[in-house]
Design a protein around this motif. Structure first.
Motif, PDB file in Angstrom:
ATOM      1  N   GLU A  44      49.431  40.301   7.598  1.00  0.00           N
ATOM      2  CA  GLU A  44      50.279  40.571   6.380  1.00  0.00           C
ATOM      3  C   GLU A  44      50.060  39.446   5.463  1.00  0.00           C
ATOM      4  O   GLU A  44      49.904  39.592   4.143  1.00  0.00           O
ATOM      5  N   ASP A  45      50.273  37.956   6.084  1.00  0.00           N
ATOM      6  CA  ASP A  45      49.664  36.975   5.161  1.00  0.00           C
ATOM      7  C   ASP A  45      48.505  37.019   4.612  1.00  0.00           C
ATOM      8  O   ASP A  45      48.439  36.508   3.220  1.00  0.00           O
ATOM      9  N   ASP A  46      47.335  37.432   5.415  1.00  0.00           N
ATOM     10  CA  ASP A  46      46.004  37.502   4.665  1.00  0.00           C
ATOM     11  C   ASP A  46      46.017  38.350   3.604  1.00  0.00           C
ATOM     12  O   ASP A  46      45.404  38.437   2.540  1.00  0.00           O
ATOM     13  N   LYS A  47      46.766  39.745   3.840  1.00  0.00           N
ATOM     14  CA  LYS A  47      46.822  40.606   2.719  1.00  0.00           C
ATOM     15  C   LYS A  47      47.276  40.113   1.385  1.00  0.00           C
ATOM     16  O   LYS A  47      46.814  40.376   0.208  1.00  0.00           O
ATOM     17  N   LYS A  48      48.274  39.385   1.523  1.00  0.00           N
ATOM     18  CA  LYS A  48      48.942  38.719   0.435  1.00  0.00           C
ATOM     19  C   LYS A  48      48.142  37.687  -0.084  1.00  0.00           C
ATOM     20  O   LYS A  48      47.985  37.383  -1.417  1.00  0.00           O
ATOM     21  N   LEU A  49      47.564  37.060   0.699  1.00  0.00           N
ATOM     22  CA  LEU A  49      46.599  35.930   0.147  1.00  0.00           C
ATOM     23  C   LEU A  49      45.478  36.398  -0.497  1.00  0.00           C
ATOM     24  O   LEU A  49      44.896  35.964  -1.706  1.00  0.00           O
ATOM     25  N   LYS A  52      46.560  37.669  -4.033  1.00  0.00           N
ATOM     26  CA  LYS A  52      46.433  36.425  -4.805  1.00  0.00           C
ATOM     27  C   LYS A  52      45.020  36.164  -5.231  1.00  0.00           C
ATOM     28  O   LYS A  52      44.884  35.601  -6.676  1.00  0.00           O
ATOM     29  N   GLU A  53      44.138  35.957  -4.449  1.00  0.00           N
ATOM     30  CA  GLU A  53      42.827  35.531  -4.698  1.00  0.00           C
ATOM     31  C   GLU A  53      42.077  36.668  -5.758  1.00  0.00           C
ATOM     32  O   GLU A  53      41.233  36.165  -6.596  1.00  0.00           O
ATOM     33  N   LYS A  54      42.242  37.944  -5.538  1.00  0.00           N
ATOM     34  CA  LYS A  54      41.906  38.819  -6.278  1.00  0.00           C
ATOM     35  C   LYS A  54      42.246  38.605  -7.673  1.00  0.00           C
ATOM     36  O   LYS A  54      41.582  38.897  -8.842  1.00  0.00           O
ATOM     37  N   LYS A  55      43.737  38.050  -8.082  1.00  0.00           N
ATOM     38  CA  LYS A  55      43.973  37.963  -9.341  1.00  0.00           C
ATOM     39  C   LYS A  55      43.245  36.856 -10.002  1.00  0.00           C
ATOM     40  O   LYS A  55      43.048  36.779 -11.038  1.00  0.00           O
ATOM     41  N   CYS A 120      36.080  42.481  -3.219  1.00  0.00           N
ATOM     42  CA  CYS A 120      36.797  43.447  -3.213  1.00  0.00           C
ATOM     43  C   CYS A 120      37.878  43.342  -2.216  1.00  0.00           C
ATOM     44  O   CYS A 120      37.541  43.131  -0.719  1.00  0.00           O
ATOM     45  N   PRO A 121      39.369  43.429  -2.353  1.00  0.00           N
ATOM     46  CA  PRO A 121      40.276  42.822  -1.596  1.00  0.00           C
ATOM     47  C   PRO A 121      40.322  44.112  -0.472  1.00  0.00           C
ATOM     48  O   PRO A 121      40.876  44.042   0.717  1.00  0.00           O
ATOM     49  N   LYS A 122      39.713  45.320  -0.693  1.00  0.00           N
ATOM     50  CA  LYS A 122      40.011  46.416   0.191  1.00  0.00           C
ATOM     51  C   LYS A 122      39.185  46.256   1.605  1.00  0.00           C
ATOM     52  O   LYS A 122      39.304  46.973   2.546  1.00  0.00           O
ATOM     53  N   ARG A 123      38.090  45.473   1.356  1.00  0.00           N
ATOM     54  CA  ARG A 123      37.238  44.967   2.709  1.00  0.00           C
ATOM     55  C   ARG A 123      38.018  44.316   3.537  1.00  0.00           C
ATOM     56  O   ARG A 123      37.378  43.848   4.860  1.00  0.00           O
ATOM     57  N   GLY A 124      39.116  43.418   3.259  1.00  0.00           N
ATOM     58  CA  GLY A 124      39.946  42.711   4.133  1.00  0.00           C
ATOM     59  C   GLY A 124      39.232  41.227   4.305  1.00  0.00           C
ATOM     60  O   GLY A 124      39.723  40.765   5.242  1.00  0.00           O
ATOM     61  N   PHE A 130      33.691  35.529   1.098  1.00  0.00           N
ATOM     62  CA  PHE A 130      32.743  36.189   0.238  1.00  0.00           C
ATOM     63  C   PHE A 130      31.879  34.944  -0.517  1.00  0.00           C
ATOM     64  O   PHE A 130      30.380  35.119  -0.542  1.00  0.00           O
ATOM     65  N   ILE A 131      32.517  33.658  -0.705  1.00  0.00           N
ATOM     66  CA  ILE A 131      31.510  32.830  -1.109  1.00  0.00           C
ATOM     67  C   ILE A 131      30.705  32.388  -0.384  1.00  0.00           C
ATOM     68  O   ILE A 131      29.416  31.892  -0.378  1.00  0.00           O
ATOM     69  N   ARG A 132      31.034  32.241   1.148  1.00  0.00           N
ATOM     70  CA  ARG A 132      30.286  31.842   2.134  1.00  0.00           C
ATOM     71  C   ARG A 132      28.885  32.879   2.219  1.00  0.00           C
ATOM     72  O   ARG A 132      27.843  32.225   2.606  1.00  0.00           O
ATOM     73  N   ALA A 133      29.320  33.778   2.121  1.00  0.00           N
ATOM     74  CA  ALA A 133      27.994  35.074   2.061  1.00  0.00           C
ATOM     75  C   ALA A 133      27.004  34.682   0.831  1.00  0.00           C
ATOM     76  O   ALA A 133      25.697  34.726   1.205  1.00  0.00           O
ATOM     77  N   VAL A 134      27.573  34.267  -0.335  1.00  0.00           N
ATOM     78  CA  VAL A 134      26.583  33.871  -1.182  1.00  0.00           C
ATOM     79  C   VAL A 134      26.064  32.642  -0.929  1.00  0.00           C
ATOM     80  O   VAL A 134      24.598  32.529  -1.292  1.00  0.00           O
ATOM     81  N   ALA A 135      26.367  31.657  -0.324  1.00  0.00           N
ATOM     82  CA  ALA A 135      25.807  30.476   0.204  1.00  0.00           C
ATOM     83  C   ALA A 135      24.793  30.764   1.193  1.00  0.00           C
ATOM     84  O   ALA A 135      23.796  30.202   0.992  1.00  0.00           O
ATOM     85  N   LYS A 136      25.197  31.915   1.880  1.00  0.00           N
ATOM     86  CA  LYS A 136      24.166  32.121   2.990  1.00  0.00           C
ATOM     87  C   LYS A 136      22.727  32.609   2.434  1.00  0.00           C
ATOM     88  O   LYS A 136      21.587  32.349   2.740  1.00  0.00           O
ATOM     89  N   ASP A 137      22.939  33.383   1.126  1.00  0.00           N
ATOM     90  CA  ASP A 137      22.007  33.857   0.458  1.00  0.00           C
ATOM     91  C   ASP A 137      21.145  32.895  -0.329  1.00  0.00           C
ATOM     92  O   ASP A 137      19.883  32.802  -0.174  1.00  0.00           O
ATOM     93  N   VAL A 138      21.853  31.956  -0.820  1.00  0.00           N
ATOM     94  CA  VAL A 138      21.215  30.787  -1.701  1.00  0.00           C
ATOM     95  C   VAL A 138      20.428  29.951  -0.571  1.00  0.00           C
ATOM     96  O   VAL A 138      19.119  29.609  -0.804  1.00  0.00           O
TER      97      VAL A 138
END
Length: 229
Positions: A44-49, A52-55, A120-124, A130-138
């Motif tokens: 529940e805390d992760d969902k709230k965070l 907030k991150e999506k906003k 996308c928040p729906k992915r949980g 998400f940013i770490r995935a971009v870093a992995k690609d770079v």
């Protein structure tokens, strides 16, 4: 389970491990329920965070400078650690870590935050994931670029070595061929055919054009025989 003696010989004595099956089931269910309560709270805390991150992401995509600054302050330290880990043994190079982290931020900012807007928040998943995935690609692109650079350098080194081997082989063949000539033919070859100066009508010894032509023809014939042509 132990068997009692005497008049209670037929009455089983319950030991510490002799718990009724239904009691064991109840205890397992109670333990399982107790163990999942913190997990549910964490979810529940992760969902709230994540909401907030999506906003914050939406504000960045709309072009709010303060939102980008907030995003940078929150996630840059974690990004630096992720890049250092992804680089492995090269992670100790702070300049390289800074360079790749800057490339990650450029990817996120480029085209008005188009890549960041794909969060996308729906992915949980949290935004740092998400940013770490971009870093992995770079980082992967960096390793591929370095691999291609090393391959080009190796090919250039091999080409240089092959040229040197070819020159060495030519020098050996030339020395062997000169050994088949007479002294006068060898002197003519070194003075005329191997000289970097242009041929004149006559050399200092008074050699005529006809003499030059005869020596040249004779040496060409020997050269053809030497190489079997």
């Amino acid at each position: 389970m132990k068997i009692a003696s005497g008049e209670n010989a037929c009455v089983p004595v319950q030991g510490r491990d002799s718990v009724a099956p239904d009691a064991k089931v109840v205890r397992r269910k109670r333990d399982r329920s107790a163990a999942t309560l913190p997990d549910l709270a964490r979810l529940e805390d992760d969902k709230k965070l994540i909401k907030k991150e999506k906003k914050l992401v939406d504000r960045c995509v709309r072009g709010e400078i303060l939102a980008w600054e907030e995003l940078y302050e929150q996630h840059h330290p974690a990004l630096m650690r992720s890049v250092a880990i992804l680089l492995g043994s090269r992670g100790a190079d702070r300049n390289l870590v800074d360079e790749l982290a800057a490339q990650v931020w450029y990817c996120l900012v480029d085209e008005d935050g188009a890549l960041l807007g794909r969060f996308c928040p729906k992915r949980g998943a949290r935004l740092n994931t998400f940013i770490r995935a971009v870093a992995k690609d770079v980082t992967s692109r960096y390793f591929r670029t370095e691999q291609r650079r090393r391959e080009r350098e190796l090919m250039a080194a091999r080409a240089t070595a092959n040229e040197q081997d070819a020159l060495a082989a030519f020098d050996d063949s030339l020395s062997e061929f000169l050994g088949t000539l007479s002294e006068s033919e060898r002197e003519f070859t070194e003075a005329y055919l191997l000289s970097t100066d242009g041929l004149g009508a006559e050399d200092g010894a008074g050699r005529s054009n006809a003499s030059i032509w005869q020596f040249t023809r004779r040496i060409r014939i020997k050269l053809g025989r030497f190489f079997g042509s």
